[in-house]
Design a protein around this motif. Structure first.
Motif, PDB file in Angstrom:
ATOM      1  N   ILE A 185     -10.876  18.347 -19.006  1.00 48.33           N
ATOM      2  CA  ILE A 185     -10.023  16.748 -18.392  1.00 48.33           C
ATOM      3  C   ILE A 185      -8.827  17.322 -17.434  1.00 48.33           C
ATOM      4  CG2 ILE A 185      -9.259  14.756 -18.178  1.00 48.33           C
ATOM      5  CD1 ILE A 185     -11.689  14.399 -20.443  1.00 48.33           C
ATOM      6  N   SER A 186      -8.660  17.571 -16.292  1.00 48.91           N
ATOM      7  CA  SER A 186      -7.429  17.253 -15.352  1.00 48.91           C
ATOM      8  C   SER A 186      -6.910  15.768 -15.339  1.00 48.91           C
ATOM      9  CB  SER A 186      -7.056  18.274 -14.290  1.00 48.91           C
ATOM     10  OG  SER A 186      -8.170  19.502 -14.462  1.00 48.91           O
ATOM     11  N   SER A 187      -6.061  16.148 -16.057  1.00 45.37           N
ATOM     12  CA  SER A 187      -4.755  14.752 -16.258  1.00 45.37           C
ATOM     13  C   SER A 187      -3.555  14.324 -14.915  1.00 45.37           C
ATOM     14  CB  SER A 187      -4.898  13.736 -17.544  1.00 45.37           C
ATOM     15  OG  SER A 187      -4.046  14.837 -17.879  1.00 45.37           O
ATOM     16  N   TRP A 192      -1.018   8.054  -9.315  1.00 41.55           N
ATOM     17  CA  TRP A 192      -2.893   7.834  -9.662  1.00 41.55           C
ATOM     18  C   TRP A 192      -3.119   6.816  -9.911  1.00 41.55           C
ATOM     19  CZ3 TRP A 192      -6.181  12.138  -9.786  1.00 41.55           C
ATOM     20  CH2 TRP A 192      -7.231  11.422 -10.859  1.00 41.55           C
ATOM     21  N   GLN A 208      -7.464   5.728  -7.528  1.00 40.65           N
ATOM     22  CA  GLN A 208      -8.362   5.474  -7.862  1.00 40.65           C
ATOM     23  C   GLN A 208      -8.166   4.012  -7.523  1.00 40.65           C
ATOM     24  OE1 GLN A 208      -6.285   5.638 -12.464  1.00 40.65           O
ATOM     25  NE2 GLN A 208      -8.788   6.514 -12.972  1.00 40.65           N
ATOM     26  N   GLN A 245      -1.304  19.872 -10.083  1.00 40.27           N
ATOM     27  CA  GLN A 245      -2.445  19.166 -11.081  1.00 40.27           C
ATOM     28  C   GLN A 245      -2.467  17.931 -10.363  1.00 40.27           C
ATOM     29  OE1 GLN A 245      -0.560  19.184 -14.807  1.00 40.27           O
ATOM     30  NE2 GLN A 245      -1.887  18.638 -16.305  1.00 40.27           N
ATOM     31  N   ALA A 295      -6.304  17.243 -10.889  1.00 38.66           N
ATOM     32  CA  ALA A 295      -7.399  16.157 -11.521  1.00 38.66           C
ATOM     33  C   ALA A 295      -8.242  14.838 -10.113  1.00 38.66           C
ATOM     34  CB  ALA A 295      -6.297  15.006 -11.387  1.00 38.66           C
ATOM     35  N   LEU A 333     -12.537  14.612 -10.340  1.00 43.82           N
ATOM     36  CA  LEU A 333     -12.826  13.354 -10.029  1.00 43.82           C
ATOM     37  C   LEU A 333     -14.129  13.255  -8.863  1.00 43.82           C
ATOM     38  CD1 LEU A 333     -12.400  10.442 -10.713  1.00 43.82           C
ATOM     39  CD2 LEU A 333     -10.596   9.932  -9.373  1.00 43.82           C
ATOM     40  N   SER A 346     -11.582   6.675 -16.377  1.00 45.06           N
ATOM     41  CA  SER A 346     -10.341   6.681 -15.243  1.00 45.06           C
ATOM     42  C   SER A 346      -9.586   8.429 -15.278  1.00 45.06           C
ATOM     43  CB  SER A 346      -9.430   6.639 -15.867  1.00 45.06           C
ATOM     44  OG  SER A 346      -9.056   6.626 -17.160  1.00 45.06           O
ATOM     45  N   PHE A 347     -10.269   9.192 -15.636  1.00 49.42           N
ATOM     46  CA  PHE A 347     -10.036  10.274 -15.358  1.00 49.42           C
ATOM     47  C   PHE A 347     -11.489  11.518 -14.554  1.00 49.42           C
ATOM     48  CE2 PHE A 347      -6.941   9.649 -18.463  1.00 49.42           C
ATOM     49  CZ  PHE A 347      -5.318   9.865 -18.172  1.00 49.42           C
ATOM     50  N   ASN A 348     -11.431  12.670 -15.060  1.00 47.58           N
ATOM     51  CA  ASN A 348     -12.669  13.410 -14.610  1.00 47.58           C
ATOM     52  C   ASN A 348     -13.747  13.582 -15.789  1.00 47.58           C
ATOM     53  OD1 ASN A 348     -10.987  15.846 -15.663  1.00 47.58           O
ATOM     54  ND2 ASN A 348      -9.901  15.052 -13.679  1.00 47.58           N
TER      55      ASN A 348
END
Length: 68
Positions: free
Chosen positions: A9-11, A20, A24, A48, A52, A56, A65-67
């Motif tokens: 996961i890339s946050s 972000w 979203q 980054q 992310a 996603l 909420s992330f990927n």
């Protein structure tokens, strides 16, 4: 940015929280623009954030909420 050995996961970074959340919201409403230009100072984590977001968008089942 080195693309080898990426985490699952890339946050985004902590200072990207506002951006972000906005991305979203736009994604969930189907209102993301066809292109985005991420600008900012050097070493602020633009890559980054871009990674992310791209992960996603390319996720087959972006339920969280992330990927993936």
């Amino acid at each position: 940015m080195e693309l080898n050995n990426l985490p699952q996961i890339s946050s985004p970074l902590l200072w990207h929280v506002r951006e972000w959340k906005y991305l979203q919201e736009q994604f969930s409403k189907g209102q993301l623009p066809h292109a985005l230009l991420l600008v900012g100072g050097q070493h602020t984590g633009k890559s980054q954030l871009a990674l992310a977001l791209s992960r996603l968008l390319l996720c087959a089942d972006a339920g969280g909420s992330f990927n993936c």
